[in-house]
Motif scaffolding. Structure first.
Motif, PDB file in Angstrom:
ATOM      1  N   PHE A   1      -3.843  47.069  -5.047  1.00 28.99           N
ATOM      2  CA  PHE A   1      -4.038  46.804  -6.052  1.00 28.99           C
ATOM      3  C   PHE A   1      -3.402  45.013  -5.661  1.00 28.99           C
ATOM      4  O   PHE A   1      -2.578  44.335  -6.131  1.00 28.99           O
ATOM      5  CB  PHE A   1      -4.105  46.640  -7.573  1.00 28.99           C
ATOM      6  CG  PHE A   1      -4.229  45.363  -8.825  1.00 28.99           C
ATOM      7  CD1 PHE A   1      -5.575  44.965  -8.569  1.00 28.99           C
ATOM      8  CD2 PHE A   1      -3.095  44.754  -9.051  1.00 28.99           C
ATOM      9  CE1 PHE A   1      -6.150  43.936  -9.195  1.00 28.99           C
ATOM     10  CE2 PHE A   1      -3.643  43.950 -10.252  1.00 28.99           C
ATOM     11  CZ  PHE A   1      -5.307  43.926  -9.653  1.00 28.99           C
TER      12      PHE A   1
ATOM     13  N   GLY B   1      -8.005  55.580  -9.639  1.00 30.75           N
ATOM     14  CA  GLY B   1      -8.552  54.646 -11.141  1.00 30.75           C
ATOM     15  C   GLY B   1      -8.395  54.877 -12.230  1.00 30.75           C
ATOM     16  O   GLY B   1      -7.286  55.593 -12.395  1.00 30.75           O
TER      17      GLY B   1
ATOM     18  N   GLN C   1     -14.241  46.871 -10.330  1.00 31.10           N
ATOM     19  CA  GLN C   1     -13.486  48.039  -9.707  1.00 31.10           C
ATOM     20  C   GLN C   1     -13.693  48.978 -11.121  1.00 31.10           C
ATOM     21  O   GLN C   1     -13.684  48.848 -12.440  1.00 31.10           O
ATOM     22  CB  GLN C   1     -11.905  47.604 -10.479  1.00 31.10           C
ATOM     23  CG  GLN C   1     -10.936  49.710 -10.053  1.00 31.10           C
ATOM     24  CD  GLN C   1      -9.590  48.872  -9.734  1.00 31.10           C
ATOM     25  OE1 GLN C   1      -9.454  48.256  -9.691  1.00 31.10           O
ATOM     26  NE2 GLN C   1      -8.990  49.924  -9.809  1.00 31.10           N
ATOM     27  N   SER C   2     -14.079  50.263 -11.064  1.00 34.21           N
ATOM     28  CA  SER C   2     -14.417  51.583 -12.446  1.00 34.21           C
ATOM     29  C   SER C   2     -13.204  51.317 -12.979  1.00 34.21           C
ATOM     30  O   SER C   2     -12.246  51.437 -13.062  1.00 34.21           O
ATOM     31  CB  SER C   2     -15.129  52.474 -12.044  1.00 34.21           C
ATOM     32  OG  SER C   2     -14.807  53.485 -13.023  1.00 34.21           O
TER      33      SER C   2
ATOM     34  N   GLU D   1     -16.140  45.186 -15.453  1.00 30.28           N
ATOM     35  CA  GLU D   1     -16.843  46.183 -15.902  1.00 30.28           C
ATOM     36  C   GLU D   1     -17.313  46.188 -17.227  1.00 30.28           C
ATOM     37  O   GLU D   1     -18.570  45.919 -16.871  1.00 30.28           O
ATOM     38  CB  GLU D   1     -16.041  48.083 -15.548  1.00 30.28           C
ATOM     39  CG  GLU D   1     -17.214  48.657 -15.049  1.00 30.28           C
ATOM     40  CD  GLU D   1     -17.424  49.946 -14.999  1.00 30.28           C
ATOM     41  OE1 GLU D   1     -18.155  50.910 -14.016  1.00 30.28           O
ATOM     42  OE2 GLU D   1     -16.172  50.360 -15.806  1.00 30.28           O
TER      43      GLU D   1
ATOM     44  N   SER E   1     -19.501  49.830  -9.145  1.00 30.99           N
ATOM     45  CA  SER E   1     -18.625  50.340  -9.759  1.00 30.99           C
ATOM     46  C   SER E   1     -17.924  51.473  -8.637  1.00 30.99           C
ATOM     47  O   SER E   1     -18.195  51.703  -8.404  1.00 30.99           O
ATOM     48  CB  SER E   1     -18.423  51.040 -11.275  1.00 30.99           C
ATOM     49  OG  SER E   1     -19.389  50.582 -12.010  1.00 30.99           O
TER      50      SER E   1
ATOM     51  N   ASP F   1     -11.468  51.711  -6.197  1.00 31.63           N
ATOM     52  CA  ASP F   1     -10.563  50.755  -6.236  1.00 31.63           C
ATOM     53  C   ASP F   1     -11.374  49.215  -5.852  1.00 31.63           C
ATOM     54  O   ASP F   1     -12.312  49.124  -5.721  1.00 31.63           O
ATOM     55  CB  ASP F   1      -9.388  51.034  -4.665  1.00 31.63           C
ATOM     56  CG  ASP F   1     -10.233  51.822  -3.737  1.00 31.63           C
ATOM     57  OD1 ASP F   1     -10.974  50.966  -3.291  1.00 31.63           O
ATOM     58  OD2 ASP F   1     -10.243  52.708  -3.542  1.00 31.63           O
ATOM     59  N   GLN F   2     -10.101  48.589  -5.351  1.00 32.00           N
ATOM     60  CA  GLN F   2     -10.166  47.211  -4.722  1.00 32.00           C
ATOM     61  C   GLN F   2     -10.449  46.841  -3.576  1.00 32.00           C
ATOM     62  O   GLN F   2     -11.686  46.231  -3.156  1.00 32.00           O
ATOM     63  CB  GLN F   2      -8.727  46.087  -4.893  1.00 32.00           C
ATOM     64  CG  GLN F   2      -9.007  46.017  -6.605  1.00 32.00           C
ATOM     65  CD  GLN F   2      -9.034  44.670  -6.895  1.00 32.00           C
ATOM     66  OE1 GLN F   2      -9.306  44.006  -5.751  1.00 32.00           O
ATOM     67  NE2 GLN F   2      -9.229  44.684  -8.817  1.00 32.00           N
TER      68      GLN F   2
ATOM     69  N   THR G   1     -12.485  49.045  -1.462  1.00 33.45           N
ATOM     70  CA  THR G   1     -13.855  50.076  -1.362  1.00 33.45           C
ATOM     71  C   THR G   1     -15.211  49.018  -1.996  1.00 33.45           C
ATOM     72  O   THR G   1     -15.600  48.326  -1.137  1.00 33.45           O
ATOM     73  CB  THR G   1     -14.124  51.034  -2.132  1.00 33.45           C
ATOM     74  OG1 THR G   1     -12.829  52.301  -1.758  1.00 33.45           O
ATOM     75  CG2 THR G   1     -15.073  51.605  -1.597  1.00 33.45           C
ATOM     76  N   SER G   2     -14.192  47.646  -2.890  1.00 34.14           N
ATOM     77  CA  SER G   2     -14.545  46.657  -3.098  1.00 34.14           C
ATOM     78  C   SER G   2     -15.135  45.304  -2.494  1.00 34.14           C
ATOM     79  O   SER G   2     -16.702  44.767  -2.186  1.00 34.14           O
ATOM     80  CB  SER G   2     -14.509  46.488  -5.008  1.00 34.14           C
ATOM     81  OG  SER G   2     -14.504  47.898  -6.046  1.00 34.14           O
TER      82      SER G   2
ATOM     83  N   SER H   1     -13.530  40.363  -9.881  1.00 36.68           N
ATOM     84  CA  SER H   1     -12.572  40.800 -10.159  1.00 36.68           C
ATOM     85  C   SER H   1     -11.385  39.908 -10.546  1.00 36.68           C
ATOM     86  O   SER H   1     -11.398  38.694 -10.936  1.00 36.68           O
ATOM     87  CB  SER H   1     -11.471  41.706  -9.392  1.00 36.68           C
ATOM     88  OG  SER H   1     -10.525  42.488  -9.102  1.00 36.68           O
TER      89      SER H   1
END
Length: 297
Positions: A58, A96, A162-163, A168, A190, A193-194, A196-197, A211
């Motif tokens: 993060f 997560g 982020q899930s 979300e 979703s 993590d950050q 991947t997003s 975010s």
């Protein structure tokens, strides 16, 4: 090791480590406070250490290179807090935010340095020692091709989140609002993590990543001109947003961490850490417990 945590963690370390930040900033060594040490729960005093849990990278707060090591503003703060309390702070990772919060609630983990979003509904199960004020915006492709100027502009778009996070929940509420107004729903994507997003936006699989402004600013700075921020200065579905360290509800550890933070605020260490990582605009004047729904004094 948890490979689900490690894989995106390595992406974060490889793609988003930042030599442009003030890495040479000298963080003062802290003197242990015997009075605060004595107030720690006995199991922590006996072990001589506290274990903090994170849910993956993060940035620039938490940059996880493997499941037991971390850099970033939160790592620096955790180290300084440990010095004040006279114990070592060790880091563990879970996959997560939901796993993090449930682990804290169940007592499996002692605390999460965070920062994690403080909301009244979360306060029912956990306490938050807040040390950050945050804002929620979008990271989008350069030029903002989809014209996102506020949350209302996301109808019909593919938005990464982020899930398990507060963003979300808000974007799903917006998706419902879009359909109620006869507009195409938001396609909520979703991710765990950050990193991947943000990679979904960089690869154009997502139109934007919704975010916290601080990590998105960091990602944009590291994107080689591929990304920019959008909808800055808008409420975007949020009231005042505070973030902090999470402890189990009514844990005696919460007040001790608060007192430790107060020392780091008062002696300038907090400001040094925040400025080192480019977080000047996210600083609080003083830490507090469960600030969501009330203004800090």
């Amino acid at each position: 090791m948890n490979s689900k945590v490690l894989a995106p963690a390595l992406l974060a370390a490889a793609l988003f480590s930042s030599p442009s930040l003030a890495q040479d900033a000298k963080i003062p060594v802290q003197t242990a406070d015997a009075t605060l040490h004595a107030k720690l729960p006995k199991e922590i005093r006996d072990a001589g250490e506290m274990i903090t849990v994170n849910s993956g990278s993060f940035p620039p707060y938490e940059i996880v290179s493997d499941t037991r090591s971390m850099s970033g503003a939160s790592a620096d703060l955790a180290h300084a807090l440990g010095e004040v309390l006279g114990v070592k702070v060790k880091h563990e990772s879970v996959s997560g935010l939901s796993s993090l919060l449930s682990g804290i609630k169940s007592g499996r983990y002692q605390f999460a340095i965070g920062p994690v979003g403080d909301f009244p509904e979360r306060q029912a199960a956990n306490d938050f020692v807040d040390w950050v004020q945050e804002y929620v915006v979008f990271a989008v492709q350069i030029g903002n091709p989809k014209g996102i100027k506020s949350l209302a502009d996301t109808c019909g778009l593919k938005i990464a989140v982020q899930s398990g996070g507060s963003a979300e929940r808000v974007i799903k509420q917006q998706a419902t609002k879009c359909t109620e107004e006869g507009k195409p729903a938001v396609e909520v994507q979703s991710f765990p993590d950050q990193p991947t997003s943000i990679l979904a936006v960089r690869s154009k699989r997502s139109d934007g990543f919704f975010s916290s402004q601080a990590p998105l600013t960091y990602f944009v700075q590291q994107s080689n001109g591929q990304l920019e921020l959008a909808a800055v200065g808008q409420s975007n579905g949020f009231d005042d947003l505070f973030q902090g360290t999470v402890v189990p509800k009514d844990s005696p550890l919460g007040p001790v961490i608060l007192e430790g933070y107060k020392k780091l605020f008062d002696n300038g260490t907090y400001a040094t850490i925040m400025k080192k990582w480019g977080l000047d605009n996210n600083m609080l004047k003083a830490p507090g417990i469960n600030l969501a729904g009330k203004r800090p004094q």
